[in-house]
Design a protein around this motif. Sequence first.
Motif, PDB file in Angstrom:
ATOM      1  N   THR A 310       0.832  -1.206   0.000  1.00 24.60           N
ATOM      2  CA  THR A 310       0.000   0.000   0.000  1.00 24.60           C
ATOM      3  C   THR A 310       0.864   1.253   0.000  1.00 24.60           C
ATOM      4  O   THR A 310       1.898   1.312   0.678  1.00 24.60           O
ATOM      5  N   LEU A 311       0.415   2.261  -0.758  1.00 26.38           N
ATOM      6  CA  LEU A 311       1.047   3.575  -0.771  1.00 26.38           C
ATOM      7  C   LEU A 311       0.011   4.643  -0.457  1.00 26.38           C
ATOM      8  O   LEU A 311      -1.129   4.556  -0.936  1.00 26.38           O
ATOM      9  N   ASP A 312       0.394   5.632   0.345  1.00 28.45           N
ATOM     10  CA  ASP A 312      -0.478   6.800   0.464  1.00 28.45           C
ATOM     11  C   ASP A 312      -0.222   7.661  -0.774  1.00 28.45           C
ATOM     12  O   ASP A 312       0.926   7.921  -1.148  1.00 28.45           O
ATOM     13  N   PHE A 313      -1.284   8.105  -1.387  1.00 26.31           N
ATOM     14  CA  PHE A 313      -1.211   8.665  -2.737  1.00 26.31           C
ATOM     15  C   PHE A 313      -2.110   9.892  -2.841  1.00 26.31           C
ATOM     16  O   PHE A 313      -3.172   9.959  -2.212  1.00 26.31           O
ATOM     17  N   GLU A 314      -1.665  10.871  -3.637  1.00 24.82           N
ATOM     18  CA  GLU A 314      -2.471  12.058  -3.886  1.00 24.82           C
ATOM     19  C   GLU A 314      -2.766  12.161  -5.375  1.00 24.82           C
ATOM     20  O   GLU A 314      -1.847  12.278  -6.189  1.00 24.82           O
ATOM     21  N   THR A 315      -4.030  12.118  -5.740  1.00 25.84           N
ATOM     22  CA  THR A 315      -4.413  12.197  -7.138  1.00 25.84           C
ATOM     23  C   THR A 315      -4.263  13.627  -7.656  1.00 25.84           C
ATOM     24  O   THR A 315      -4.867  14.559  -7.122  1.00 25.84           O
ATOM     25  N   ARG A 316      -3.452  13.783  -8.701  1.00 21.69           N
ATOM     26  CA  ARG A 316      -3.283  15.093  -9.340  1.00 21.69           C
ATOM     27  C   ARG A 316      -3.983  15.136 -10.701  1.00 21.69           C
ATOM     28  O   ARG A 316      -4.499  16.172 -11.101  1.00 21.69           O
ATOM     29  N   SER A 317      -3.949  14.012 -11.406  1.00 20.05           N
ATOM     30  CA  SER A 317      -4.581  13.979 -12.727  1.00 20.05           C
ATOM     31  C   SER A 317      -5.116  12.589 -13.032  1.00 20.05           C
ATOM     32  O   SER A 317      -4.624  11.587 -12.502  1.00 20.05           O
ATOM     33  N   VAL A 318      -6.140  12.560 -13.881  1.00 19.81           N
ATOM     34  CA  VAL A 318      -6.764  11.309 -14.328  1.00 19.81           C
ATOM     35  C   VAL A 318      -6.916  11.392 -15.836  1.00 19.81           C
ATOM     36  O   VAL A 318      -7.428  12.369 -16.360  1.00 19.81           O
ATOM     37  N   ARG A 319      -6.427  10.359 -16.526  1.00 18.79           N
ATOM     38  CA  ARG A 319      -6.648  10.280 -17.971  1.00 18.79           C
ATOM     39  C   ARG A 319      -7.677   9.185 -18.237  1.00 18.79           C
ATOM     40  O   ARG A 319      -7.372   7.991 -18.162  1.00 18.79           O
ATOM     41  N   PHE A 443      10.208   1.164   0.750  1.00 20.00           N
ATOM     42  CA  PHE A 443       9.790   2.514   0.386  1.00 20.00           C
ATOM     43  C   PHE A 443       9.007   2.490  -0.924  1.00 20.00           C
ATOM     44  O   PHE A 443       7.971   3.130  -1.057  1.00 20.00           O
ATOM     45  N   PHE A 444       9.510   1.766  -1.921  1.00 14.35           N
ATOM     46  CA  PHE A 444       8.749   1.525  -3.148  1.00 14.35           C
ATOM     47  C   PHE A 444       9.173   0.167  -3.683  1.00 14.35           C
ATOM     48  O   PHE A 444      10.016   0.054  -4.570  1.00 14.35           O
ATOM     49  N   THR A 445       8.571  -0.878  -3.125  1.00 16.55           N
ATOM     50  CA  THR A 445       8.875  -2.268  -3.482  1.00 16.55           C
ATOM     51  C   THR A 445       7.560  -2.966  -3.801  1.00 16.55           C
ATOM     52  O   THR A 445       6.731  -3.169  -2.904  1.00 16.55           O
ATOM     53  N   ILE A 446       7.361  -3.326  -5.054  1.00 15.20           N
ATOM     54  CA  ILE A 446       6.057  -3.808  -5.502  1.00 15.20           C
ATOM     55  C   ILE A 446       6.078  -5.295  -5.818  1.00 15.20           C
ATOM     56  O   ILE A 446       7.129  -5.889  -6.075  1.00 15.20           O
ATOM     57  N   ASP A 447       4.888  -5.901  -5.800  1.00 14.00           N
ATOM     58  CA  ASP A 447       4.680  -7.246  -6.328  1.00 14.00           C
ATOM     59  C   ASP A 447       4.339  -7.124  -7.808  1.00 14.00           C
ATOM     60  O   ASP A 447       3.469  -6.327  -8.190  1.00 14.00           O
ATOM     61  N   ALA A 448       5.027  -7.902  -8.639  1.00 14.82           N
ATOM     62  CA  ALA A 448       4.791  -7.815 -10.083  1.00 14.82           C
ATOM     63  C   ALA A 448       4.819  -9.206 -10.700  1.00 14.82           C
ATOM     64  O   ALA A 448       5.650 -10.046 -10.335  1.00 14.82           O
ATOM     65  N   PHE A 449       3.915  -9.453 -11.641  1.00 14.57           N
ATOM     66  CA  PHE A 449       3.868 -10.723 -12.361  1.00 14.57           C
ATOM     67  C   PHE A 449       4.707 -10.620 -13.621  1.00 14.57           C
ATOM     68  O   PHE A 449       4.639  -9.627 -14.351  1.00 14.57           O
ATOM     69  N   VAL A 450       5.494 -11.655 -13.907  1.00 15.18           N
ATOM     70  CA  VAL A 450       6.204 -11.747 -15.179  1.00 15.18           C
ATOM     71  C   VAL A 450       5.988 -13.139 -15.762  1.00 15.18           C
ATOM     72  O   VAL A 450       6.126 -14.148 -15.071  1.00 15.18           O
ATOM     73  N   ASN A 451       5.589 -13.187 -17.012  1.00 17.84           N
ATOM     74  CA  ASN A 451       5.476 -14.454 -17.721  1.00 17.84           C
ATOM     75  C   ASN A 451       6.882 -14.935 -18.070  1.00 17.84           C
ATOM     76  O   ASN A 451       7.724 -14.156 -18.512  1.00 17.84           O
ATOM     77  N   LYS A 452       7.143 -16.224 -17.873  1.00 14.69           N
ATOM     78  CA  LYS A 452       8.476 -16.763 -18.149  1.00 14.69           C
ATOM     79  C   LYS A 452       8.896 -16.507 -19.595  1.00 14.69           C
ATOM     80  O   LYS A 452      10.088 -16.335 -19.879  1.00 14.69           O
ATOM     81  N   GLU A 453       7.931 -16.494 -20.486  1.00 16.14           N
ATOM     82  CA  GLU A 453       8.241 -16.264 -21.894  1.00 16.14           C
ATOM     83  C   GLU A 453       8.821 -14.871 -22.135  1.00 16.14           C
ATOM     84  O   GLU A 453       9.576 -14.657 -23.090  1.00 16.14           O
ATOM     85  N   ASN A 454       8.492 -13.916 -21.269  1.00 14.03           N
ATOM     86  CA  ASN A 454       8.951 -12.540 -21.447  1.00 14.03           C
ATOM     87  C   ASN A 454      10.261 -12.249 -20.718  1.00 14.03           C
ATOM     88  O   ASN A 454      10.678 -11.104 -20.629  1.00 14.03           O
ATOM     89  N   MET A 455      10.910 -13.308 -20.226  1.00 11.98           N
ATOM     90  CA  MET A 455      12.204 -13.174 -19.566  1.00 11.98           C
ATOM     91  C   MET A 455      13.315 -13.492 -20.564  1.00 11.98           C
ATOM     92  O   MET A 455      13.219 -14.448 -21.327  1.00 11.98           O
ATOM     93  N   ARG A 456      14.372 -12.695 -20.531  1.00 16.46           N
ATOM     94  CA  ARG A 456      15.500 -12.914 -21.434  1.00 16.46           C
ATOM     95  C   ARG A 456      16.633 -13.685 -20.764  1.00 16.46           C
ATOM     96  O   ARG A 456      17.744 -13.742 -21.283  1.00 16.46           O
ATOM     97  N   PHE A 457      16.377 -14.263 -19.618  1.00 14.07           N
ATOM     98  CA  PHE A 457      17.341 -15.109 -18.920  1.00 14.07           C
ATOM     99  C   PHE A 457      16.539 -16.179 -18.178  1.00 14.07           C
ATOM    100  O   PHE A 457      15.324 -16.101 -18.058  1.00 14.07           O
ATOM    101  N   GLU A 458      17.220 -17.187 -17.645  1.00 17.75           N
ATOM    102  CA  GLU A 458      16.518 -18.340 -17.078  1.00 17.75           C
ATOM    103  C   GLU A 458      16.496 -18.373 -15.564  1.00 17.75           C
ATOM    104  O   GLU A 458      15.467 -18.664 -14.959  1.00 17.75           O
ATOM    105  N   ASN A 459      17.606 -18.109 -14.918  1.00 16.58           N
ATOM    106  CA  ASN A 459      17.715 -18.368 -13.489  1.00 16.58           C
ATOM    107  C   ASN A 459      17.569 -17.108 -12.654  1.00 16.58           C
ATOM    108  O   ASN A 459      18.432 -16.234 -12.666  1.00 16.58           O
ATOM    109  N   LEU A 460      16.473 -17.028 -11.920  1.00 17.19           N
ATOM    110  CA  LEU A 460      16.253 -15.946 -10.966  1.00 17.19           C
ATOM    111  C   LEU A 460      16.941 -16.276  -9.654  1.00 17.19           C
ATOM    112  O   LEU A 460      16.935 -17.431  -9.207  1.00 17.19           O
ATOM    113  N   THR A 461      17.512 -15.267  -9.001  1.00 19.70           N
ATOM    114  CA  THR A 461      18.061 -15.437  -7.669  1.00 19.70           C
ATOM    115  C   THR A 461      17.703 -14.226  -6.818  1.00 19.70           C
ATOM    116  O   THR A 461      17.584 -13.104  -7.331  1.00 19.70           O
ATOM    117  N   LYS A 462      17.538 -14.441  -5.541  1.00 17.85           N
ATOM    118  CA  LYS A 462      17.256 -13.329  -4.636  1.00 17.85           C
ATOM    119  C   LYS A 462      18.460 -12.381  -4.588  1.00 17.85           C
ATOM    120  O   LYS A 462      19.604 -12.827  -4.548  1.00 17.85           O
TER     121      LYS A 462
END
Length: 478
Positions: A310-319, A443-462
């Motif tokens: 969660t982030l506290d956020f201030e809306t400035r503009s909407v498209r 501070f700004f660390t998000i959860d993000a989904f990535v399809n394996k097909e869209n990765m240009r390398f094979e082995n993820l490491t922490k």
Amino acid sequence: MGIFDFFKKKNSRQENVSTPVQEIDRAEEKIAVEVMEEVVETTPEITQEIPSQPQPVNENYEKIKTYNDYIVYSIALQLRGEYTPIAAFEKENGEIEGFVYMVTEDAYALPVHEAISKMEEKFENELQEGKVRSYMILYHSQFDNNDNHSPATQEGEFKAISLSYHFKGADKAKTGLPYIFENETVTYKGFAEFSHEENNGIMNHQLIDGRDYFTNTEGIAAPETTNEAGIIVRKSNVHNLVNTWSGIFGHENFQTKDYGQYLSAVLMQSTVADPLGESKSKTEFEDVRFKTIVTDELSTIIPEVKTDYTLDFETRSVREWENALNLQAIVAGPARNTFGVWFFATDYAENRNAYLTQPHLNINISGVVLILDAHQDTDLPDGTKMSEEFTTYMPSQTLPNYACFDFIAKVVDFKETTLLEDGSVKGYILKLKLITHEESEDFFTIDAFVNKENMRFENLTKGMKVTGAVQLQGKIVN
């Protein structure tokens, strides 16, 4: 950016996912030109000269052929997959010049009906004021050798190039050049009221290479207002979720497999009462949900990456996306009262009023990674040396106005995940640190989904550094 870029036909896959059901463009197709031989000949005939009586002059043809350049130009545009309404006018000295509306930003295109109406109003006024001797507006229509010159906007309506014209001292008139699509070929039938020779005179006309046929343009800006809450509301009508779904299903798979048909079936099933809850297995997965929006005028599905961040956020503009009936939008403003961020609001359909009236919100932020690569070099492109802990994100130059960002991030954690009932879509949920802050690990660390097909390398490491592009998405915290 070309002046015709924003009237291009959209891929049919887009229509199945994210556009209003009443605005279906023609599906993409490879178009070759063929002219029906019984109407229009493409090579001159060699015939024996036979004395004959002089043929009467076809005054209507003489008027129409004045605009041969722009008739042929409309055909050329269609063969490139562009269906732009264009216009031309005759100056007092007899010169013919072209006119077109030019998009001034890559977010808003003038709707076809409105473009035609504005052109007609403009040139009618100039004709009455004596500034022009004649004008012609050319657009794709439902004309089929009848009186129906209504603009074509939906699949199955594209039947002709209509010519709407007005010459000084005469009545306004319309005619049409019908065409048919068959076996990836477009066949032009010719103008029914013209002879073989007259049609040949139009269809065999040659454009001059390198000539600028549109020296007269008028810029079109996206509508923008500031509401009572001080929020800037901009409009878009060209955006869609094709890139988002490509991130979910994988770029190659999305092009070769008919996921559009699958999503349409899911959407159809969601409109029917399901007391056993069987449809939930098609839309709810461990880390991603396929969120359905169904109204009388809009039916769509949005992929939503689940998160508690969660982030506290201030809306400035909407498209707002007009082509989605203003039920989808990109929201922008500062987060943590520090850094700027914008995101695709997955809950905009139900929370539109809150976004437009309540500037201060708590937002769940996550992302769909469009491409991911291992980051090897800590130096910036300009040669600046950066520490190993350096992370950053910046607005995408490739996909502006889609809430997409290029990034260098640290993989804090990751886990494998699958989508669809059979688990055939495979990927990871990444915890990506986009901003390194000495006092706050998240501070700004998000959860993000990535399809394996869209990765240009094979082995993820922490702890490894990665780079790529991500589309941020968000929703108001419940």
